[in-house]
Scaffold this motif. Structure first.
Motif, short mmCIF file in Angstrom:
data_model
loop_
_atom_site.label_atom_id
_atom_site.label_comp_id
_atom_site.label_asym_id
_atom_site.label_seq_id
_atom_site.Cartn_x
_atom_site.Cartn_y
_atom_site.Cartn_z
N TYR A 176 35.08 37.77 36.82
CA TYR A 176 34.95 38.13 35.42
C TYR A 176 35.79 39.35 35.06
O TYR A 176 36.35 39.44 33.97
CB TYR A 176 33.48 38.40 35.09
CG TYR A 176 33.28 38.94 33.70
CD1 TYR A 176 33.50 38.13 32.59
CD2 TYR A 176 32.91 40.26 33.49
CE1 TYR A 176 33.35 38.62 31.32
CE2 TYR A 176 32.75 40.76 32.21
CZ TYR A 176 32.97 39.93 31.13
OH TYR A 176 32.82 40.43 29.86
N THR A 177 35.90 40.30 36.00
CA THR A 177 36.66 41.52 35.73
C THR A 177 38.15 41.37 36.04
O THR A 177 38.87 42.36 36.11
CB THR A 177 36.10 42.71 36.52
OG1 THR A 177 36.07 42.39 37.92
CG2 THR A 177 34.70 43.06 36.07
N GLY A 178 38.60 40.14 36.24
CA GLY A 178 40.03 39.90 36.41
C GLY A 178 40.48 39.69 37.82
O GLY A 178 41.68 39.66 38.09
N GLY A 179 39.54 39.55 38.76
CA GLY A 179 39.90 39.35 40.15
C GLY A 179 40.51 37.99 40.42
O GLY A 179 40.28 37.03 39.69
N ASN A 180 41.29 37.92 41.48
CA ASN A 180 41.94 36.66 41.86
C ASN A 180 40.96 35.82 42.67
O ASN A 180 41.00 35.79 43.89
CB ASN A 180 43.21 36.95 42.65
CG ASN A 180 43.99 35.69 42.98
OD1 ASN A 180 43.81 34.66 42.32
ND2 ASN A 180 44.81 35.77 43.99
N VAL A 181 40.06 35.16 41.96
CA VAL A 181 39.00 34.36 42.59
C VAL A 181 39.11 32.92 42.12
O VAL A 181 39.17 32.65 40.92
CB VAL A 181 37.60 34.92 42.23
CG1 VAL A 181 36.51 34.05 42.83
CG2 VAL A 181 37.46 36.37 42.69
N ASN A 182 39.14 32.01 43.08
CA ASN A 182 39.09 30.58 42.76
C ASN A 182 37.61 30.20 42.70
O ASN A 182 36.92 30.16 43.72
CB ASN A 182 39.83 29.76 43.81
CG ASN A 182 39.91 28.29 43.46
OD1 ASN A 182 38.89 27.64 43.22
ND2 ASN A 182 41.12 27.76 43.43
N LEU A 183 37.12 29.94 41.51
CA LEU A 183 35.69 29.70 41.33
C LEU A 183 35.19 28.51 42.14
O LEU A 183 34.13 28.59 42.77
CB LEU A 183 35.38 29.49 39.84
CG LEU A 183 35.35 30.74 38.96
CD1 LEU A 183 35.14 30.35 37.51
CD2 LEU A 183 34.26 31.70 39.41
N GLU A 184 35.92 27.42 42.13
CA GLU A 184 35.47 26.23 42.84
C GLU A 184 35.40 26.48 44.34
O GLU A 184 34.42 26.11 45.00
CB GLU A 184 36.40 25.05 42.52
CG GLU A 184 36.30 24.57 41.08
CD GLU A 184 36.98 23.23 40.89
OE1 GLU A 184 37.40 22.63 41.90
OE2 GLU A 184 37.08 22.77 39.74
N GLU A 185 36.43 27.09 44.90
CA GLU A 185 36.42 27.38 46.33
C GLU A 185 35.31 28.36 46.68
O GLU A 185 34.65 28.23 47.72
CB GLU A 185 37.78 27.95 46.75
CG GLU A 185 38.92 26.94 46.72
CD GLU A 185 40.23 27.54 47.17
OE1 GLU A 185 40.23 28.74 47.55
OE2 GLU A 185 41.25 26.83 47.16
#
Length: 456
Positions: A50-59
């Motif tokens: 949410y704060t802009g991190g490089n996160v792949n939600l599905e993974e």
């Protein structure tokens, strides 16, 4: 508006995490606390996304369910010892056996849609605010300053200190001075329309509030499905991964704790936590949508907003008793249309229509890029933003976006634009006369106040 929205989403996540922790502690006690990092990591990653991190939600969600399966598989089979390689084999059966029922699939769809919409919407608010703030710092050209000086100060030279400029005269001056700003209008309106589309997503079935509030109950349902299917799941895993080694005698003598078989209390929607923001997502979105709608055509109507001020012009009711640039009489020239190309024959301001302001064009491009991202978010496609997680992690607030945090991925010039002449060469500010600087000050203050009023 931006900070309020950011605070709302931040507290929504914190309340959801607190609710899950409280429920699981009451239900499982020490058993949950020994494995709580699985759930804590889930919320850490959601906040980072949410704060802009490089996160792949599905993974990330797939990893969460795989880790939860590994932990639960050990708990329901305490008589065996499982190596890391064996547990890795177990996690591969998450999709095949569906030990948690259909909850992971449904939650993945809901969480990804909700977080994509929420994060992109807040990023859109950030871009809109930054564009407005930066455009308000653009200095008028020398031609604009001369026209402003003539409009505001020449009545004094002619012995007409109480006569205010004609409304139409003011409009031509402002349309010439704000020619480049008016060119923002088309892209700004498209940006606002895209923001309104994403706002609809925040009100729909995938809105982040309706997804996060009951997430503790959804995960609990998944755990109960695992409990009910434990025999079948264990048999299939043993068949696919091999027979595990028996646990040491001390551990094998233990049985599954009774608390593990305790079912969760019924979920009561009235017990949903309340954010400190003191509102619901529906009310928040309705308020923001109204403000967004009011901001449409803002840049093209800015000259009219300035010239209708009583302290600036004589008003439409005094067309015969106003300063027309030469004397106290009606202003006869036609009013120019909006935008840079329409100022070629502006009778009041010398505008070079062949040299658009590059600083304004940067803001137009920023709006265009953000609009495309908003459209992708509306369609449920994830949007890549600059990873600001490392920059924000040291702030200690955990809130993600603040006035200085959550920047867009666009790099802008942060200093005020220099004074430039009609061919965009920099002008030495020391050569400007005092009346010119007074006109410049009036213009910048007036423009900034109007922008702040509109974007507040």
């Amino acid at each position: 508006m931006l900070l309020f929205c950011t605070e709302f989403f931040r507290e929504l996540l914190e309340n959801a995490e607190r609710s899950l922790n409280d429920m699981f502690v009451r239900t499982y006690g020490m058993l949950y606390m020994q494995n709580s990092e699985v759930f804590q990591d889930l919320f850490i990653e959601l906040k980072r996304y949410y704060t802009g991190g490089n996160v792949n939600l599905e993974e990330m969600l797939n990893d969460f369910w795989a880790r939860l399966l590994e932990r639960m598989f050990q708990l329901i089979n305490p008589h065996y010892h499982f190596s890391e390689d064996y547990l890795e084999c177990v996690s591969k059966y998450t999709d095949q056996l569906k030990p948690f029922g259909d909850v992971p699939r449904k939650l993945k769809v809901q969480v990804t849609r909700a977080f994509i919409a929420a994060r992109t919407f807040v990023q859109g608010l950030t871009v809109g605010r930054e564009v407005a703030n930066r455009v308000s710092k653009v200095s008028p050209t020398p031609g604009c300053i001369r026209a402003l000086m003539k409009m505001l100060y020449c009545p004094y030279c002619r012995g007409l200190p109480t006569v205010k400029p004609c409304n139409n005269y003011c409009l031509n001056v402002m349309k010439g001075c704000l020619a480049n700003q008016a060119d923002l209008d088309t892209e700004w309106n498209l940006f606002v329309d895209a923001m309104l589309l994403v706002a609809d997503r925040l009100e729909g079935p995938f809105n982040i509030e309706s997804v996060m509030d009951p997430i503790d109950v959804k995960i609990s349902e998944a755990i109960m499905n695992m409990q009910e299917n434990s025999v079948h799941v264990t048999a299939k895993v043993f068949q696919g991964c091999g027979q595990p080694k028996p646990a040491p005698a001390l551990r094998s003598s233990r049985s599954v704790p009774d608390t593990f078989n305790t079912r969760f209390r019924p979920y009561n929607p009235e017990e949903r936590p309340t954010t400190a923001a003191g509102t619901s997502l529906d009310r928040l979105v309705i308020d923001i949508k109204e403000k967004l709608k009011l901001s449409k055509k803002f840049w093209s109507t800015l000259p009219y907003s300035i010239c209708k001020e009583e302290r600036v012009t004589a008003g439409l009711s005094n067309e015969e008793e106003c300063w027309n640039g030469h004397t106290k009489a009606k202003y006869l020239p036609e009013i120019m249309n909006d935008g840079l190309t329409n100022q070629i024959n502006n009778p009041e301001v010398d505008v070079d229509i062949t040299r658009p302001d590059t600083y304004i064009r940067q803001q137009i491009m920023a709006l265009r890029v953000m609009t495309n991202k908003l459209k992708n978010a509306y369609n449920g496609n994830d949007v890549n933003f600059q990873d600001t997680s490392e920059e924000t992690s040291g702030s200690g607030s955990g809130s993600g976006c603040t006035d200085d945090i959550c920047p867009t991925e666009f790099e802008f010039i942060t200093t005020d634009a220099p004074l430039v002449d009609s061919d965009r060469r920099e002008v030495d500010s020391s050569s400007a006369s005092q009346p010119s600087w007074s006109a410049l000050t009036w213009f910048v203050i007036c423009l900034a106040l109007l922008l702040q009023k509109q974007c507040r």
